[in-house]
Design a protein around this motif. Structure first.
Motif, short mmCIF file in Angstrom:
data_model
loop_
_atom_site.label_atom_id
_atom_site.label_comp_id
_atom_site.label_asym_id
_atom_site.label_seq_id
_atom_site.Cartn_x
_atom_site.Cartn_y
_atom_site.Cartn_z
N ASP A 1 14.08 26.42 55.59
CA ASP A 1 13.91 25.94 54.49
C ASP A 1 12.93 24.83 54.21
OD1 ASP A 1 16.15 28.06 53.39
OD2 ASP A 1 17.56 26.55 53.88
N ALA A 2 11.95 24.93 54.41
CA ALA A 2 10.93 24.01 54.66
C ALA A 2 9.64 24.59 54.17
CB ALA A 2 10.51 23.38 55.93
N ARG A 3 9.03 23.65 53.30
CA ARG A 3 7.78 24.19 52.69
C ARG A 3 6.57 23.40 53.38
NH1 ARG A 3 5.92 24.61 46.30
NH2 ARG A 3 3.99 25.49 46.81
N LEU A 4 5.68 24.01 53.99
CA LEU A 4 4.36 23.53 54.61
C LEU A 4 3.28 23.78 54.01
CD1 LEU A 4 3.01 22.21 57.26
CD2 LEU A 4 2.93 24.56 57.99
N GLN A 5 2.67 22.67 53.70
CA GLN A 5 1.16 22.85 52.70
C GLN A 5 0.26 21.96 53.63
OE1 GLN A 5 3.18 21.17 49.23
NE2 GLN A 5 2.00 22.63 48.22
N MET A 6 -0.85 22.82 53.89
CA MET A 6 -2.00 22.17 54.45
C MET A 6 -3.29 22.22 53.64
SD MET A 6 -0.95 23.67 58.52
CE MET A 6 -2.25 24.98 58.21
N ALA A 7 -4.12 21.36 54.19
CA ALA A 7 -5.48 21.45 53.39
C ALA A 7 -6.47 20.30 54.03
CB ALA A 7 -5.61 20.71 51.78
N GLY A 8 -7.93 21.04 54.17
CA GLY A 8 -8.76 20.44 54.66
C GLY A 8 -9.04 20.74 56.38
N LEU A 9 -9.87 20.29 57.06
CA LEU A 9 -10.29 20.56 58.38
C LEU A 9 -10.12 19.36 59.21
CD1 LEU A 9 -13.17 23.26 58.01
CD2 LEU A 9 -10.74 23.65 58.69
N PRO A 10 -9.00 19.17 60.05
CA PRO A 10 -9.11 17.99 60.99
C PRO A 10 -10.23 18.13 62.03
CG PRO A 10 -7.30 19.46 61.51
CD PRO A 10 -7.92 20.01 60.32
N GLN A 11 -10.67 16.95 62.56
CA GLN A 11 -11.65 17.03 63.48
C GLN A 11 -11.40 16.33 64.70
OE1 GLN A 11 -14.87 17.94 62.51
NE2 GLN A 11 -13.77 18.79 60.72
N PRO A 12 -11.79 16.99 65.69
CA PRO A 12 -11.30 16.33 67.24
C PRO A 12 -11.10 14.45 67.40
CG PRO A 12 -12.90 17.93 67.68
CD PRO A 12 -12.83 17.91 66.16
N ALA A 13 -12.12 13.94 66.84
CA ALA A 13 -12.18 12.59 66.89
C ALA A 13 -11.06 11.89 65.96
CB ALA A 13 -13.28 11.99 66.89
N ASP A 14 -10.50 12.61 65.10
CA ASP A 14 -9.80 12.13 63.80
C ASP A 14 -8.54 11.28 64.56
OD1 ASP A 14 -11.28 12.73 62.16
OD2 ASP A 14 -9.93 14.53 61.22
N GLU A 15 -8.07 10.43 63.67
CA GLU A 15 -6.77 9.43 64.04
C GLU A 15 -5.83 10.13 63.32
OE1 GLU A 15 -4.82 5.15 63.21
OE2 GLU A 15 -6.78 5.35 62.83
N LEU A 16 -4.76 10.38 63.65
CA LEU A 16 -3.43 11.02 63.01
C LEU A 16 -2.65 10.00 62.44
CD1 LEU A 16 -2.57 14.03 65.45
CD2 LEU A 16 -4.13 14.05 63.28
N VAL A 17 -2.55 9.94 61.24
CA VAL A 17 -1.28 8.95 60.60
C VAL A 17 -0.05 9.76 60.22
CG1 VAL A 17 -1.21 7.51 58.51
CG2 VAL A 17 -3.51 7.49 59.71
N ILE A 18 0.93 9.57 60.66
CA ILE A 18 2.21 10.11 60.26
C ILE A 18 2.90 9.18 59.32
CG2 ILE A 18 4.27 11.10 61.25
CD1 ILE A 18 2.95 11.33 63.79
N ARG A 19 3.20 9.98 58.17
CA ARG A 19 4.30 9.28 57.06
C ARG A 19 5.50 9.90 57.31
NH1 ARG A 19 1.51 6.83 52.80
NH2 ARG A 19 2.88 7.76 51.39
N ASP A 20 6.53 9.18 57.65
CA ASP A 20 7.83 9.91 57.68
C ASP A 20 8.83 9.09 57.07
OD1 ASP A 20 7.99 7.83 59.41
OD2 ASP A 20 8.64 9.30 61.06
N GLY A 21 8.73 8.57 55.72
CA GLY A 21 9.60 7.74 55.07
C GLY A 21 10.86 8.34 54.83
N ASP A 22 10.74 9.74 54.22
CA ASP A 22 11.93 10.50 53.88
C ASP A 22 12.23 11.38 55.22
OD1 ASP A 22 13.53 12.77 52.62
OD2 ASP A 22 12.10 12.92 51.09
N PRO A 23 13.71 11.52 55.14
CA PRO A 23 14.37 12.13 56.24
C PRO A 23 14.16 13.67 56.37
CG PRO A 23 16.22 11.18 55.08
CD PRO A 23 14.85 10.65 54.57
N ASN A 24 13.84 14.09 55.05
CA ASN A 24 13.68 15.56 54.91
C ASN A 24 11.92 15.90 54.71
OD1 ASN A 24 16.38 16.30 54.92
ND2 ASN A 24 16.56 15.30 52.82
#
Length: 77
Positions: A1-24
């Motif tokens: 019961d999850a909705r996954l949405q993706m846009a853009g193209l990550p690059q190998p040298a990108d920094e990953l920033v994780i936002r997880d303020g909501d438990p769901n």
């Protein structure tokens, strides 16, 4: 019961920033030196829509504000 949405193209040298303020919800941002390159959002449609616009703008973004789950991505537009 999850909705996954993706846009853009990550690059190998990108920094990953994780936002997880909501438990769901989780948002992963791929940030390069020139701005946001990609977004992956699970149950976070607002982050996804704002992220798509940030990718299209192609401008630099404040990494500290991106990492703060209290900051709406829409505020960065």
């Amino acid at each position: 019961d999850a909705r996954l949405q993706m846009a853009g193209l990550p690059q190998p040298a990108d920094e990953l920033v994780i936002r997880d303020g909501d438990p769901n919800a989780l948002t992963v941002l791929s940030v390069g030196p020139r701005g946001l390159n990609a977004i992956q959002a699970i149950n976070a449609p607002r982050d996804y829509m704002a992220g798509r616009k940030l990718i299209a703008l192609g401008s630099a973004v404040d990494r500290d504000r991106l990492m703060d789950p209290g900051t709406s991505l829409k505020e960065l537009l």
